[in-house]
Design a protein around this motif. Structure first.
Motif, PDB file in Angstrom:
ATOM      1  N   ARG A  58       1.323  -8.844  -8.489  1.00  0.00           N
ATOM      2  CA  ARG A  58       2.240  -9.485  -7.547  1.00  0.00           C
ATOM      3  C   ARG A  58       3.648  -8.954  -7.773  1.00  0.00           C
ATOM      4  O   ARG A  58       4.109  -8.862  -8.919  1.00  0.00           O
ATOM      5  CB  ARG A  58       2.251 -11.006  -7.751  1.00  0.00           C
ATOM      6  CG  ARG A  58       0.985 -11.718  -7.351  1.00  0.00           C
ATOM      7  CD  ARG A  58       1.105 -13.200  -7.632  1.00  0.00           C
ATOM      8  NE  ARG A  58       2.041 -13.871  -6.721  1.00  0.00           N
ATOM      9  CZ  ARG A  58       2.468 -15.127  -6.894  1.00  0.00           C
ATOM     10  NH1 ARG A  58       2.061 -15.832  -7.948  1.00  0.00           N
ATOM     11  NH2 ARG A  58       3.290 -15.658  -6.019  1.00  0.00           N
ATOM     12  N   PRO A  59       4.363  -8.635  -6.702  1.00  0.00           N
ATOM     13  CA  PRO A  59       5.772  -8.287  -6.870  1.00  0.00           C
ATOM     14  C   PRO A  59       6.535  -9.473  -7.454  1.00  0.00           C
ATOM     15  O   PRO A  59       6.202 -10.633  -7.187  1.00  0.00           O
ATOM     16  CB  PRO A  59       6.236  -7.977  -5.442  1.00  0.00           C
ATOM     17  CG  PRO A  59       4.984  -7.680  -4.681  1.00  0.00           C
ATOM     18  CD  PRO A  59       3.916  -8.519  -5.303  1.00  0.00           C
ATOM     19  N   VAL A  60       7.531  -9.163  -8.231  1.00  0.00           N
ATOM     20  CA  VAL A  60       8.343 -10.212  -8.864  1.00  0.00           C
ATOM     21  C   VAL A  60       9.751 -10.146  -8.283  1.00  0.00           C
ATOM     22  O   VAL A  60      10.380  -9.078  -8.264  1.00  0.00           O
ATOM     23  CB  VAL A  60       8.407 -10.029 -10.395  1.00  0.00           C
ATOM     24  CG1 VAL A  60       9.254 -11.144 -11.027  1.00  0.00           C
ATOM     25  CG2 VAL A  60       7.004 -10.011 -10.995  1.00  0.00           C
ATOM     26  N   CYS A  61      10.234 -11.284  -7.802  1.00  0.00           N
ATOM     27  CA  CYS A  61      11.608 -11.381  -7.314  1.00  0.00           C
ATOM     28  C   CYS A  61      12.443 -12.111  -8.356  1.00  0.00           C
ATOM     29  O   CYS A  61      12.204 -13.291  -8.636  1.00  0.00           O
ATOM     30  CB  CYS A  61      11.668 -12.122  -5.990  1.00  0.00           C
ATOM     31  SG  CYS A  61      13.346 -12.318  -5.345  1.00  0.00           S
ATOM     32  N   ASN A  86       0.830  -1.215   0.000  1.00  0.00           N
ATOM     33  CA  ASN A  86       0.000   0.000   0.000  1.00  0.00           C
ATOM     34  C   ASN A  86       0.861   1.259   0.000  1.00  0.00           C
ATOM     35  O   ASN A  86       0.586   2.219  -0.741  1.00  0.00           O
ATOM     36  CB  ASN A  86      -0.927   0.002   1.214  1.00  0.00           C
ATOM     37  CG  ASN A  86      -1.989  -1.076   1.139  1.00  0.00           C
ATOM     38  OD1 ASN A  86      -2.362  -1.518   0.051  1.00  0.00           O
ATOM     39  ND2 ASN A  86      -2.476  -1.508   2.286  1.00  0.00           N
ATOM     40  N   ARG A  87       1.890   1.268   0.827  1.00  0.00           N
ATOM     41  CA  ARG A  87       2.775   2.430   0.916  1.00  0.00           C
ATOM     42  C   ARG A  87       3.452   2.699  -0.417  1.00  0.00           C
ATOM     43  O   ARG A  87       3.495   3.846  -0.897  1.00  0.00           O
ATOM     44  CB  ARG A  87       3.818   2.184   2.012  1.00  0.00           C
ATOM     45  CG  ARG A  87       4.993   3.155   2.030  1.00  0.00           C
ATOM     46  CD  ARG A  87       4.624   4.502   2.583  1.00  0.00           C
ATOM     47  NE  ARG A  87       5.768   5.410   2.541  1.00  0.00           N
ATOM     48  CZ  ARG A  87       5.729   6.671   2.901  1.00  0.00           C
ATOM     49  NH1 ARG A  87       4.607   7.191   3.345  1.00  0.00           N
ATOM     50  NH2 ARG A  87       6.795   7.444   2.833  1.00  0.00           N
ATOM     51  N   TYR A  88       3.998   1.668  -1.036  1.00  0.00           N
ATOM     52  CA  TYR A  88       4.703   1.851  -2.303  1.00  0.00           C
ATOM     53  C   TYR A  88       3.742   2.289  -3.398  1.00  0.00           C
ATOM     54  O   TYR A  88       4.092   3.110  -4.254  1.00  0.00           O
ATOM     55  CB  TYR A  88       5.430   0.571  -2.702  1.00  0.00           C
ATOM     56  CG  TYR A  88       6.843   0.501  -2.169  1.00  0.00           C
ATOM     57  CD1 TYR A  88       7.938   0.437  -3.035  1.00  0.00           C
ATOM     58  CD2 TYR A  88       7.106   0.495  -0.805  1.00  0.00           C
ATOM     59  CE1 TYR A  88       9.237   0.384  -2.554  1.00  0.00           C
ATOM     60  CE2 TYR A  88       8.393   0.432  -0.311  1.00  0.00           C
ATOM     61  CZ  TYR A  88       9.460   0.384  -1.186  1.00  0.00           C
ATOM     62  OH  TYR A  88      10.746   0.332  -0.709  1.00  0.00           O
ATOM     63  N   ARG A 105       6.158   1.698 -12.166  1.00  0.00           N
ATOM     64  CA  ARG A 105       6.821   0.535 -11.559  1.00  0.00           C
ATOM     65  C   ARG A 105       8.158   0.954 -10.962  1.00  0.00           C
ATOM     66  O   ARG A 105       8.718   1.995 -11.320  1.00  0.00           O
ATOM     67  CB  ARG A 105       7.035  -0.557 -12.607  1.00  0.00           C
ATOM     68  CG  ARG A 105       5.738  -1.159 -13.111  1.00  0.00           C
ATOM     69  CD  ARG A 105       5.973  -2.394 -13.948  1.00  0.00           C
ATOM     70  NE  ARG A 105       6.457  -2.071 -15.284  1.00  0.00           N
ATOM     71  CZ  ARG A 105       6.722  -2.991 -16.220  1.00  0.00           C
ATOM     72  NH1 ARG A 105       6.546  -4.276 -15.944  1.00  0.00           N
ATOM     73  NH2 ARG A 105       7.159  -2.640 -17.410  1.00  0.00           N
ATOM     74  N   LEU A 106       8.621   0.091 -10.065  1.00  0.00           N
ATOM     75  CA  LEU A 106       9.890   0.342  -9.392  1.00  0.00           C
ATOM     76  C   LEU A 106      10.679  -0.956  -9.344  1.00  0.00           C
ATOM     77  O   LEU A 106      10.148  -2.008  -8.973  1.00  0.00           O
ATOM     78  CB  LEU A 106       9.653   0.845  -7.965  1.00  0.00           C
ATOM     79  CG  LEU A 106      10.892   0.993  -7.082  1.00  0.00           C
ATOM     80  CD1 LEU A 106      11.813   2.084  -7.628  1.00  0.00           C
ATOM     81  CD2 LEU A 106      10.498   1.284  -5.645  1.00  0.00           C
ATOM     82  N   LEU A 107      11.942  -0.875  -9.691  1.00  0.00           N
ATOM     83  CA  LEU A 107      12.840  -2.020  -9.637  1.00  0.00           C
ATOM     84  C   LEU A 107      13.897  -1.744  -8.569  1.00  0.00           C
ATOM     85  O   LEU A 107      14.589  -0.728  -8.618  1.00  0.00           O
ATOM     86  CB  LEU A 107      13.497  -2.239 -11.003  1.00  0.00           C
ATOM     87  CG  LEU A 107      14.308  -3.520 -11.199  1.00  0.00           C
ATOM     88  CD1 LEU A 107      13.415  -4.759 -11.063  1.00  0.00           C
ATOM     89  CD2 LEU A 107      14.986  -3.517 -12.575  1.00  0.00           C
ATOM     90  N   ILE A 108      13.994  -2.651  -7.591  1.00  0.00           N
ATOM     91  CA  ILE A 108      14.932  -2.498  -6.475  1.00  0.00           C
ATOM     92  C   ILE A 108      16.026  -3.546  -6.617  1.00  0.00           C
ATOM     93  O   ILE A 108      15.739  -4.746  -6.713  1.00  0.00           O
ATOM     94  CB  ILE A 108      14.230  -2.670  -5.117  1.00  0.00           C
ATOM     95  CG1 ILE A 108      12.988  -1.782  -5.025  1.00  0.00           C
ATOM     96  CG2 ILE A 108      15.195  -2.375  -3.974  1.00  0.00           C
ATOM     97  CD1 ILE A 108      12.149  -2.041  -3.780  1.00  0.00           C
ATOM     98  N   LEU A 111      10.763  -6.337  -8.412  1.00  0.00           N
ATOM     99  CA  LEU A 111       9.936  -5.451  -9.232  1.00  0.00           C
ATOM    100  C   LEU A 111       8.617  -5.208  -8.523  1.00  0.00           C
ATOM    101  O   LEU A 111       7.860  -6.149  -8.261  1.00  0.00           O
ATOM    102  CB  LEU A 111       9.687  -6.065 -10.607  1.00  0.00           C
ATOM    103  CG  LEU A 111       8.807  -5.237 -11.549  1.00  0.00           C
ATOM    104  CD1 LEU A 111       9.470  -3.908 -11.897  1.00  0.00           C
ATOM    105  CD2 LEU A 111       8.481  -6.023 -12.822  1.00  0.00           C
ATOM    106  N   VAL A 112       8.343  -3.951  -8.203  1.00  0.00           N
ATOM    107  CA  VAL A 112       7.104  -3.557  -7.542  1.00  0.00           C
ATOM    108  C   VAL A 112       6.234  -2.864  -8.570  1.00  0.00           C
ATOM    109  O   VAL A 112       6.591  -1.803  -9.093  1.00  0.00           O
ATOM    110  CB  VAL A 112       7.378  -2.618  -6.352  1.00  0.00           C
ATOM    111  CG1 VAL A 112       6.065  -2.228  -5.674  1.00  0.00           C
ATOM    112  CG2 VAL A 112       8.324  -3.281  -5.360  1.00  0.00           C
TER     113      VAL A 112
END
Length: 436
Positions: free
Chosen positions: A78-81, A18-20, A31-34, A72-73
């Motif tokens: 669903r987030p992807v690892c 929720n925060r992201y 999208r965001l990639l960490i 990947l958010v």
């Protein structure tokens, strides 16, 4: 009461999603990639330095040792690892732990020395130790400052899951501190004490949240003393141990000082008084209290300690105003704590830019007002540091100092007492169990 870590972790993951989603939407990203990060290779060698994963990657996963992996958010999905786990007979391929959060991910194992190829589309940001060439190839914005500031702020107040992890890290670290004290009293060297700490806290050296500080005698006056003598000293005046533990990514950071067999009775009394100062400072912790104000209160208490111990003549107020207390304690009272030992967002900010600490307290890492949900260290210190005492002796305030007594106590090095404290709506909860 046994905590249901799976349930707590699931709620933590919900809050992160929720925060992201809110932060990305507010700043116009799809999208965001960490990136977890890569170990640094020693120059001219084929060996890597010790590795610790990027804090925002750990905030989601709790994994401090995963290298070359990506998260990947994409809000609404669903987030992807992208788990770096290439086929390898030299090393054991990485695996994710059996924890609740892994059920929330789409896991794609593979070889990710470079960024995963399937993240293009929409406005993308990438954060972490990523090269400009990699971000350009992805069509991504690299480490946008406003986005990083917003994500850092999201780590300041801890979830119940994070508190549970920090509490467990503290519990495990206490086993190490008790073993360290016993090894010291049994006549061990600094290396013996360090190894006893590792064994009792069930850690290997490479996974420590920071390098253990184990200083006997005058070594305790070196704030980040980085060596371990292999031979026990002839005189055993004191021991300072600053050492922690990491549990599911979250760090304990605890310090204790003990008097040795040859300790001056006054030094043992000073240790007891420093414990009292620490307790008085923790009692003053509450939402809305400025940490700079709390740090300045520490100096007033140190001034009182110097006077009552006859190390300084005159008043406690004069000892603070003249800079005497800063010569005996040059570091800050504490810092935020989380997946990083010195956690992010500790400085008061103006327009999103962290402000420097006060000129008179340059080492202070936390300058904000305290808020419920924060976890901070409270670590008053008192040291005999030749580099700082020499100019004090030559200055105008030097005549207030009892130099013969200072010289008598100098072989003891110094004292630091540090606990990890959760800020609650009512005040404070000490996460560090008793050692003594």
């Amino acid at each position: 009461m046994t905590l249901d870590l799976d349930a707590l972790q699931t709620r933590h993951f919900d809050a992160l999603e929720n925060r992201y989603a809110e932060v990305l939407a507010a700043q116009g990203y799809d999208r965001l990639l960490i990136y977890s990060g890569r170990p640094a290779r020693h120059f001219g060698d084929d060996q890597d330095a010790s590795f610790q994963g990027y804090g925002h990657f750990q905030h989601w996963t709790g994994q401090a040792e995963l290298t070359h992996s990506w998260l990947l958010v994409h809000p609404g999905r669903r987030p992807v690892c992208y788990l770096h786990a290439p086929d390898d007979f030299w090393h054991l391929p990485a695996q994710l732990p059996d924890e609740a959060w892994t059920e929330r991910l789409e896991v794609t194992p593979g070889h990710y020395d470079e960024a995963p190829p399937s993240v293009a589309g929409g406005r993308l940001a990438v954060i972490g130790d990523v090269s400009a060439a990699t971000s350009a190839a992805l069509g991504a914005e690299l480490n946008p400052p406003a986005l990083l500031t917003a994500l850092d702020e999201g780590r300041v107040r801890k979830s119940e899951y994070e508190i549970a992890c920090l509490s467990e890290a503290n519990r495990m670290a206490i086993f190490g501190h008790r073993a360290a004290r016993e090894a010291f009293l049994a006549g061990g060297s600094e290396l013996d004490i360090h190894l006893a700490y590792l064994q009792a806290s069930r850690q290997r050296e490479s996974v420590l949240p920071y390098g253990n500080i184990v200083g006997i005698g005058s070594h305790a006056a070196v704030l980040h003393y980085q060596h371990y003598d292999t031979q026990a000293p002839r005189e055993r005046y004191s021991l300072l141990v600053d050492a922690g533990h990491r549990y599911r990514g979250y760090c304990a950071d605890i310090t204790r000082t003990w008097a040795g067999a040859e300790a001056d009775p006054l030094f043992a009394d000073l240790i007891a008084r420093m414990h009292d100062i620490k307790q008085r400072l923790i009692a003053a912790v509450a939402p809305g209290v400025g940490f700079v104000e709390l740090h300045e209160r520490m100096h007033r208490l140190l001034g009182e300690l110097l006077v009552v111990s006859e190390l300084v003549s005159g008043s406690a107020e004069a000892a603070v105003e003249s800079g005497i207390t800063r010569a005996f304690c040059p570091h800050g009272l504490g810092h935020l704590l989380g997946v990083q030992v010195h956690d992010v967002a500790g400085r008061t900010a103006c327009n999103g830019i962290p402000l420097p600490p006060p000129v008179e307290h340059p080492a202070l890492r936390l300058t904000r007002e305290l808020e419920a949900g924060m976890v901070v260290t409270i670590e008053p210190g008192f040291y005999f540091i030749p580099l700082l005492l020499a100019p004090l002796r030559q200055g105008t305030a030097g005549h207030e100092v009892n130099w013969p007594l200072v010289e008598r106590l100098a072989p003891h090095g110094g004292i630091r007492i540090e606990d990890n404290v959760r800020i609650t709506a009512q005040g404070a909860e000490n996460l560090t169990p008793r050692i003594e």
